[in-house]
Design a protein around this motif. Structure first.
Motif, mmCIF file in Angstrom:
data_model
loop_
_atom_site.group_PDB
_atom_site.id
_atom_site.type_symbol
_atom_site.label_atom_id
_atom_site.label_comp_id
_atom_site.label_asym_id
_atom_site.label_seq_id
_atom_site.Cartn_x
_atom_site.Cartn_y
_atom_site.Cartn_z
ATOM 1 N N UNK A 28 4.438 9.864 -7.279
ATOM 2 C CA UNK A 28 5.494 10.027 -8.284
ATOM 3 C C UNK A 28 4.899 10.347 -9.651
ATOM 4 N N UNK A 29 3.810 9.681 -9.988
ATOM 5 C CA UNK A 29 3.152 9.929 -11.277
ATOM 6 C C UNK A 29 2.586 11.343 -11.321
ATOM 7 N N UNK B 146 -2.734 2.391 -11.028
ATOM 8 C CA UNK B 146 -2.228 2.465 -9.661
ATOM 9 C C UNK B 146 -3.336 2.640 -8.644
ATOM 10 N N UNK B 147 -4.406 3.338 -8.994
ATOM 11 C CA UNK B 147 -5.549 3.436 -8.086
ATOM 12 C C UNK B 147 -6.233 2.081 -7.917
ATOM 13 N N UNK B 148 -6.298 1.313 -8.994
ATOM 14 C CA UNK B 148 -6.851 -0.036 -8.890
ATOM 15 C C UNK B 148 -5.965 -0.905 -8.001
ATOM 16 N N UNK C 12 -6.921 -2.612 -4.394
ATOM 17 C CA UNK C 12 -6.691 -4.032 -4.119
ATOM 18 C C UNK C 12 -5.837 -4.247 -2.887
ATOM 19 N N UNK C 13 -4.799 -3.427 -2.726
ATOM 20 C CA UNK C 13 -3.931 -3.560 -1.552
ATOM 21 C C UNK C 13 -4.664 -3.170 -0.273
ATOM 22 N N UNK C 14 -5.506 -2.144 -0.359
ATOM 23 C CA UNK C 14 -6.284 -1.754 0.822
ATOM 24 C C UNK C 14 -7.293 -2.839 1.198
ATOM 25 N N UNK C 15 -7.899 -3.465 0.195
ATOM 26 C CA UNK C 15 -8.787 -4.602 0.477
ATOM 27 C C UNK C 15 -8.024 -5.736 1.146
ATOM 28 N N UNK D 81 0.826 -1.202 0.000
ATOM 29 C CA UNK D 81 0.000 0.000 0.000
ATOM 30 C C UNK D 81 0.865 1.259 0.000
ATOM 31 N N UNK D 82 1.919 1.260 0.793
ATOM 32 C CA UNK D 82 2.828 2.406 0.824
ATOM 33 C C UNK D 82 3.511 2.589 -0.522
ATOM 34 N N UNK D 83 3.944 1.496 -1.129
ATOM 35 C CA UNK D 83 4.588 1.578 -2.451
ATOM 36 C C UNK D 83 3.610 2.135 -3.487
ATOM 37 N N UNK D 84 2.352 1.684 -3.438
ATOM 38 C CA UNK D 84 1.354 2.191 -4.396
ATOM 39 C C UNK D 84 1.107 3.677 -4.178
#
Length: 141
Positions: free
Chosen positions: A38-39, A54-56, A60-63, A29-32
């Motif tokens: 960065x984008x 990246x939002x998707x 997914x990572x938050x889920x 999640x932190x990397x995303x």
């Protein structure tokens, strides 16, 4: 009935798996979030597509983080139904990543036929990985 896994009680093994799951999901999640920032700071030709992707991934990572929290809570309170969301989500992720990897291996084989055995080796590793993780899920619950 299964009493222990890898010389640990089921509760200890569940806590270890859920702890690792939470740490991994937090890191992802932190990397995303860093990637999204960065984008936004840099100018790319396909900026909108990368932001959507990246939002998707972040969703997914938050889920995964939420389901890992349910796994921790279910392990501590011995409420076995709270394992199911994490288990189902992990199986869905495992299958989708395996299908995507096999697709890319087949695409690689088609584009470069002389490297057929490299692609075949990758597919066999994916299959072995899938079986090992499936067995881990099977014996973890």
């Amino acid at each position: 009935m299964l009493k222990s896994v890898c010389c640990m009680s089921l509760k200890t093994a569940g806590q270890i798996i859920s702890g690792i799951s939470i740490v991994v999901s937090l890191i992802l999640t932190i990397i995303a979030c860093i990637e999204i920032n960065y984008i936004n700071d840099h100018d790319f030709t396909n900026k909108h597509e990368r932001q959507v992707m990246n939002c998707q991934l972040l969703t997914g990572f938050l889920l995964y983080l939420f389901f890992s929290g349910l796994l921790v809570f279910g392990t501590l309170k011995k409420h076995h139904l709270l394992f199911l969301p994490w288990l189902i989500y992990s199986v869905i992720l495992l299958i989708s990543v395996s299908v995507k990897l096999i697709f890319h291996c087949i695409l690689y084989i088609v584009e470069t036929p002389k490297y057929f055995f490299y692609g075949l080796n990758s597919v066999s590793h994916t299959t072995r990985y899938w079986i090992v993780l499936y067995l881990r899920h099977l014996f973890a619950v």
